[in-house]
Enzyme design. Structure first.
Site, PDB file in Angstrom:
ATOM      1  N   ASN A  92       0.803  -1.258   0.083  1.00 34.60           N
ATOM      2  CA  ASN A  92       0.034   0.002  -0.045  1.00 34.60           C
ATOM      3  C   ASN A  92       0.810   1.195  -0.021  1.00 34.60           C
ATOM      4  OD1 ASN A  92      -2.396   1.491   0.337  1.00 34.60           O
ATOM      5  ND2 ASN A  92      -1.653   1.880   2.429  1.00 34.60           N
ATOM      6  N   HIS A 121       1.068   5.233   1.080  1.00 32.91           N
ATOM      7  CA  HIS A 121       0.398   5.942   2.443  1.00 32.91           C
ATOM      8  C   HIS A 121       1.100   7.407   2.342  1.00 32.91           C
ATOM      9  CE1 HIS A 121      -1.862   6.555   6.000  1.00 32.91           C
ATOM     10  NE2 HIS A 121      -0.891   7.303   6.583  1.00 32.91           N
ATOM     11  N   SER A 171       5.264   6.723   2.055  1.00 34.96           N
ATOM     12  CA  SER A 171       5.700   5.115   2.656  1.00 34.96           C
ATOM     13  C   SER A 171       5.086   4.352   1.640  1.00 34.96           C
ATOM     14  CB  SER A 171       5.575   4.970   3.831  1.00 34.96           C
ATOM     15  OG  SER A 171       5.915   6.052   4.789  1.00 34.96           O
ATOM     16  N   ASP A 177      -1.987   0.409   8.349  1.00 35.86           N
ATOM     17  CA  ASP A 177      -0.627   1.010   8.151  1.00 35.86           C
ATOM     18  C   ASP A 177       0.508   0.522   8.630  1.00 35.86           C
ATOM     19  OD1 ASP A 177      -1.985   2.720   6.021  1.00 35.86           O
ATOM     20  OD2 ASP A 177      -2.694   4.042   7.385  1.00 35.86           O
TER      21      ASP A 177
HETATM   22  C1  GAR Z   1      -2.479   8.896  -2.294  1.00 39.07           C
HETATM   23  O1  GAR Z   1      -1.844  10.136  -1.941  1.00 39.07           O
HETATM   24  C2  GAR Z   1      -2.299   7.829  -1.434  1.00 39.07           C
HETATM   25  O2  GAR Z   1      -1.253   7.968  -0.686  1.00 39.07           O
HETATM   26  C3  GAR Z   1      -3.563   8.011  -0.423  1.00 39.07           C
HETATM   27  O3  GAR Z   1      -4.502   8.559  -1.227  1.00 39.07           O
HETATM   28  C4  GAR Z   1      -4.010   9.244  -2.357  1.00 39.07           C
HETATM   29  C5  GAR Z   1      -4.616   8.481  -3.741  1.00 39.07           C
HETATM   30  O4  GAR Z   1      -4.415   9.579  -4.664  1.00 39.07           O
HETATM   31  N1  GAR Z   1      -3.751   6.852   0.210  1.00 39.07           N
HETATM   32  C6  GAR Z   1      -4.349   6.845   1.643  1.00 39.07           C
HETATM   33  O5  GAR Z   1      -4.412   7.821   1.968  1.00 39.07           O
HETATM   34  C7  GAR Z   1      -4.693   5.384   2.235  1.00 39.07           C
HETATM   35  N2  GAR Z   1      -4.850   5.436   3.459  1.00 39.07           N
HETATM   36  P1  GAR Z   1      -4.625   8.861  -6.434  1.00 39.07           P
HETATM   37  O6  GAR Z   1      -6.124   8.342  -6.308  1.00 39.07           O
HETATM   38  O7  GAR Z   1      -4.297  10.011  -7.163  1.00 39.07           O
HETATM   39  O8  GAR Z   1      -3.493   7.893  -6.379  1.00 39.07           O
END
Ligand code: GAR
Length: 183
Positions: A103, A105, A132, A141
């Site tokens: 994943n 994060h 990360s 996480d």
């Molecule tokens: C990303 O910044 C990712 O790190 C976060 O959601 C965003 C998705 O953006 N994920 C989390 O917060 C998971 N807990 P994207 O749809 O443009 O890739």
């Protein structure tokens, strides 16, 4: 060529970057899966010839029931790894005990685990922030960290901060996928 499935929930910028960087070059993205029928990423995946399966969590009465269906579907794809790219669902042991997954994060774990990490990281008194990639385990996480990248956030407004987060994510995520597949 190793096979992956990508799970996402929204915008899909990481999904798009992973497909653009890796698909049919170093891995095969056999499918994308989303829990959100309105996810913008569906169209992005389509542009690169990757189909999206929609598994709407609202149609399931419990997390376990949703995860059972998800696991069954991922099993049927015979992939080497599931890649969570902005997949905004907490996964139960039904998933984490059976599926090898990583994943991304938007924080320097173990800081700012869980929801709203982007805002919490931005608003923290820390001078640095980062992203990360970690293995997915039952603790949210909490799995082994595979890759991280940090930057100085001290003079940034929120928009610049968000852009920096995405730039870091797009840089480290494809490499981390390859690293995990090769180990
Ligand atoms: C990303 O910044 C990712 O790190 C976060 O959601 C965003 C998705 O953006 N994920 C989390 O917060 C998971 N807990 P994207 O749809 O443009 O890739």
């Amino acid at each position: 060529m190793k096979k992956i499935v990508i799970l996402f929930s929204g915008e899909g910028s990481n999904l798009e970057n992973l497909i653009k960087t890796l698909h049919k070059k170093s891995v095969e993205v056999v499918m994308a899966i989303t829990n959100n029928p309105d996810a913008k990423g569906i169209e992005k995946a389509k542009r690169y010839g990757v189909d999206t399966m929609i598994l709407n969590h609202k149609q399931y009465t419990s997390r376990e029931e949703f995860d059972t269906k998800l696991v069954k579907y991922i099993d049927s794809l015979n992939v080497d790894l599931a890649v969570l790219a902005g997949f905004m669902r907490i996964l139960t042991p039904v998933f984490t005990d059976q599926i090898k997954a990583i994943n991304i994060h938007p924080s320097l774990l173990p800081l700012f685990k869980g929801a709203d990490a982007l805002n919490r990281s931005f608003n923290s008194p820390m001078k640095v922030a980062g992203v990360s990639v970690h293995k997915v385990v039952s603790e949210v996480d909490g799995g082994e960290i595979v890759a991280q990248k940090c930057f100085d956030k001290s003079q940034m407004d929120f928009e610049t901060f968000k852009e920096s987060i995405h730039r870091c994510e797009h840089e480290i995520f494809p490499r981390a996928v390859i690293e995990v597949l090769n180990n």
